[in-house]
Design a protein around this motif. Structure first.
Motif, mmCIF file in Angstrom:
data_model
loop_
_atom_site.group_PDB
_atom_site.id
_atom_site.type_symbol
_atom_site.label_atom_id
_atom_site.label_comp_id
_atom_site.label_asym_id
_atom_site.label_seq_id
_atom_site.Cartn_x
_atom_site.Cartn_y
_atom_site.Cartn_z
ATOM 1 N N ASN A 274 0.851 -1.190 0.000
ATOM 2 C CA ASN A 274 0.000 0.000 0.000
ATOM 3 C C ASN A 274 0.886 1.239 0.000
ATOM 4 O OD1 ASN A 274 -2.995 -0.663 0.297
ATOM 5 N ND2 ASN A 274 -2.059 -2.042 1.795
ATOM 6 N N ILE A 275 0.550 2.191 -0.860
ATOM 7 C CA ILE A 275 1.344 3.405 -1.022
ATOM 8 C C ILE A 275 0.562 4.585 -0.466
ATOM 9 C CG2 ILE A 275 2.538 4.892 -2.667
ATOM 10 C CD1 ILE A 275 2.654 2.550 -4.576
ATOM 11 N N CYS A 276 1.213 5.370 0.374
ATOM 12 C CA CYS A 276 0.615 6.590 0.928
ATOM 13 C C CYS A 276 1.418 7.777 0.409
ATOM 14 C CB CYS A 276 0.620 6.552 2.456
ATOM 15 S SG CYS A 276 -0.141 8.011 3.215
ATOM 16 N N ARG A 297 -3.800 2.460 7.435
ATOM 17 C CA ARG A 297 -4.214 2.695 8.823
ATOM 18 C C ARG A 297 -3.717 4.061 9.276
ATOM 19 N NH1 ARG A 297 0.220 0.773 12.140
ATOM 20 N NH2 ARG A 297 1.910 0.061 10.786
ATOM 21 N N GLU A 298 -4.142 4.447 10.457
ATOM 22 C CA GLU A 298 -3.823 5.768 10.971
ATOM 23 C C GLU A 298 -2.325 5.990 11.075
ATOM 24 O OE1 GLU A 298 -4.750 8.458 14.973
ATOM 25 O OE2 GLU A 298 -5.005 6.287 14.967
ATOM 26 N N GLY A 340 -11.711 7.664 5.009
ATOM 27 C CA GLY A 340 -11.410 6.316 5.450
ATOM 28 C C GLY A 340 -10.930 6.266 6.893
ATOM 29 N N SER A 341 -10.904 5.059 7.449
ATOM 30 C CA SER A 341 -10.482 4.883 8.844
ATOM 31 C C SER A 341 -9.026 5.257 9.036
ATOM 32 C CB SER A 341 -10.703 3.431 9.267
ATOM 33 O OG SER A 341 -9.984 2.545 8.419
ATOM 34 N N GLU A 342 -8.206 5.193 7.947
ATOM 35 C CA GLU A 342 -6.793 5.544 8.088
ATOM 36 C C GLU A 342 -6.592 7.038 8.276
ATOM 37 O OE1 GLU A 342 -7.645 5.645 3.638
ATOM 38 O OE2 GLU A 342 -8.221 4.471 5.390
ATOM 39 N N ASN A 343 -7.624 7.835 8.020
ATOM 40 C CA ASN A 343 -7.528 9.288 8.154
ATOM 41 C C ASN A 343 -8.311 9.806 9.355
ATOM 42 O OD1 ASN A 343 -5.962 9.570 5.761
ATOM 43 N ND2 ASN A 343 -7.816 9.331 4.558
ATOM 44 N N SER A 344 -8.452 8.982 10.352
ATOM 45 C CA SER A 344 -9.146 9.387 11.574
ATOM 46 C C SER A 344 -8.566 8.604 12.742
ATOM 47 C CB SER A 344 -10.661 9.141 11.458
ATOM 48 O OG SER A 344 -10.919 7.763 11.235
ATOM 49 N N GLY A 345 -8.791 9.091 13.928
ATOM 50 C CA GLY A 345 -8.269 8.443 15.127
ATOM 51 C C GLY A 345 -7.811 9.469 16.146
#
Length: 581
Positions: A274-276, A297-298, A340-345
């Motif tokens: 996965n690339i961010c 993910r976060e 998405g869940s990777e952008n929250s927390g």
């Protein structure tokens, strides 16, 4: 015939009924039995049925490039039923119109066909169905909806290049030309280009141009093509674009699987990374590239966010062999991402609040709302298509190359990251960026844009400020003679500062330790001793520690069960050898 095969079709075979061939797709065959019942079987079973005289062979090429769903098969059965009933009713002396009305009533009252029956049924519809079946067989009555929900690009790269040229030349400066006229002009030029280069043309209709329009910035287009009242209303829908005047005014972050297979140290394929990416909207520069084998993910977003604000040193450029040494650093004023869940927390929300910045979430299902990172991600994947282990190519698109990519894969995750980072600086940062893709409407490369606007970047975070923001975990640890230990990682810097601190304070004292859970390279020691900076930054005892999290460091230290089993076997063999001796 095989027992299981005979059992599956026994009702039709024992009754003397031959199964009718409907169509074939890849290795699957659809057959029609009594009462319009459909069967799905393999090509091998179908050949056995034909050899035994229990099925008809097809006439002509009836293979398809897709597998219809249940609704499509039901619509085909409904059309076959209607054609069959029309022949029966016409043989009884009914007119075409009367037969169509009666068939319509029967379809509405049918238990299966009522939900797929057409709203109107006229003799012309039945005539078309009958003609299709007579000419191309039952497969011709399948609805041509196999491309519904297609997530691939509507157009190819040749059409896109021509569309950009036409839009930049005509559409942005002329409010008298409609989208339809521009689409016709682009289509004509595209077809001429395909004829000249002897390539097969792809889709090139009006919807292709509309899809391209959604990927570019729209606020100045709105002002150029609408009156004041309408422009004000439409510009409110894209108000975050109006902040883009200098670098770091808007940074877009997104994570997606890369079109690439990677291997481990033993050269065994382990999957797609996965690339961010984080991309600066004003200059088009890719500020950070982060790779992970885990799902987005976060923690991955936080790593990309921290890397965006970190200055590049000579050691960084030397490590990756980068020639275009532009030192990009700044703090974003606004960040735009998906929901998405990777952008929250909790950790990410605390970081955003500490930096006093804005975080805008994109509307679900609207990737065109963050066009800069979407375009950068597309260019990254186009580069990955040229590397060994690519899952997509022009000859084998739509992930059809996955099995081949698993055999060709030769790059580890670290090697792929090194290649991508060098590509970002030495290739992507030097590529000319069209004016139509720039919010500043300047045709220049990202490097030229940064050098021109670097003086306007005022918000820059020092290493101490970054450390205070991202060191979110706090623990209490006892000072040992070797230093500190946090989550199994030992820290004792090589500069000797901690050794002087130990000699002055003495081992056994307890101190508050702050650290970033996603960066196991250093910790911050909070103390009240004179002659030392507070906090005291201590690096890991391990030299050349990679930028990994504490959780990843723990996984690297864990001994696999297989190794434990081999160790027990070796100990047992040692005892047997000793007894024999």
């Amino acid at each position: 015939m095989h027992a299981a095969l005979h059992k599956q079709f026994s009702h039709h075979i024992t009754g003397g009924w031959k199964l009718k061939f409907v169509f074939k797709s890849d290795k699957t065959v659809i057959l029609e039995g009594q009462d319009d019942q459909m069967f799905e079987t393999t090509v091998g079973v179908y050949r056995s049925l034909v050899a035994g005289g229990h099925a008809f062979q097809p006439e002509g090429d009836t293979s398809l490039g897709f597998m219809p769903d249940e609704t499509a098969l039901l619509k085909q059965q409904m059309a076959l039923f209607a054609v069959k009933r029309e022949r029966e009713l016409r043989e009884r002396g009914m007119t075409a119109m009367a037969a169509a009305k009666k068939i319509k009533l029967e379809l509405n009252g049918h238990s299966k066909y009522c939900r797929v029956a057409p709203q109107k049924l006229v003799p012309r519809t039945l005539q078309i169905w009958r003609k299709k079946r007579n000419e191309k067989g039952p497969a011709a009555l399948l609805p041509e909806t196999q491309k519904c929900g297609n997530r691939n690009c509507r157009y190819d790269s040749v059409y896109e290049e021509i569309a950009w040229d036409v839009l930049e030349e005509l559409y942005l400066t002329n409010d008298r030309l409609s989208v339809g006229k521009i689409a016709a002009n682009v289509k004509e030029k595209y077809l001429k280009k395909c004829t000249k280069d002897k390539i097969e043309p792809d889709d090139c209709g009006k919807r292709c141009l509309e899809a391209i329009l959604k990927t570019i910035r729209v606020d100045d287009i709105i002002k150029a093509r609408h009156d004041t009242a309408m422009a004000r209303k439409l510009r409110l829908q894209a108000q975050f674009y109006h902040r883009i005047e200098a670098p770091f005014d808007l940074v877009e972050i997104d994570s997606t699987p890369g079109d690439m297979m990677v291997v481990d140290e033993d050269r065994v394929c382990i999957g797609r990374p996965n690339i961010c990416l984080s991309v600066d909207a004003a200059t088009g520069l890719i500020l950070s590239v982060q790779l992970s084998l885990q799902a987005p993910r976060e923690a991955l977003t936080i790593r990309a966010f921290k890397d965006t604000m970190t200055v590049r040193t000579d050691e960084f450029f030397d490590k990756y062999g980068i020639e275009n040494r532009i030192r990009i650093v700044g703090a974003p004023q606004m960040v735009h991402s998906d929901q998405g869940s990777e952008n929250s927390g909790y950790d990410l929300s605390r970081i955003v609040e500490s930096l006093n910045m804005e975080w805008a979430k994109n509307t679900p299902g609207c990737p065109d709302r963050k066009p800069f990172v979407e375009r950068a991600m597309r260019e990254v994947n186009e580069f990955l298509h040229t590397l060994p282990g690519a899952t997509t190519s022009k000859e084998l698109p739509n992930r059809a190359r996955t099995d081949k990519a698993m055999l060709e894969a030769t790059l580890t995750l670290d090697e792929l990251e090194a290649i991508l980072i060098k590509w970002v600086y030495d290739v992507h940062a030097k590529k000319l960026r069209r004016g139509i893709h720039s919010p500043l409407r300047r045709a220049e490369s990202p490097t030229e844009s940064w050098e021109r606007l670097e003086c306007r970047v005022l918000s820059v975070k020092t290493p101490e400020e970054i450390r205070n923001v991202f060191c979110s975990r706090t623990v209490e640890r006892t000072l040992q003679r070797y230093g500190f230990e946090v989550e199994g990682v030992q820290f004792n810097d090589n500069e000797g500062q901690l050794r002087r601190f130990i000699s002055q304070v003495g081992a056994g004292s307890k101190f508050e330790i702050r650290y970033d859970p996603e960066d196991a390279r250093e910790i911050a020691v909070i103390h009240k001793e004179d002659g030392f900076p507070n906090p005291l930054v201590v690096s890991t005892k391990m030299e050349a520690m990679p930028a990994i999290s504490f959780a990843e460091a723990k996984m690297l230290r864990a001994v696999p069960d297989e190794s434990k089993a081999q160790d027990l076997t070796a100990r047992s063999n040692a005892i047997e050898l000793a007894l024999e001796a």
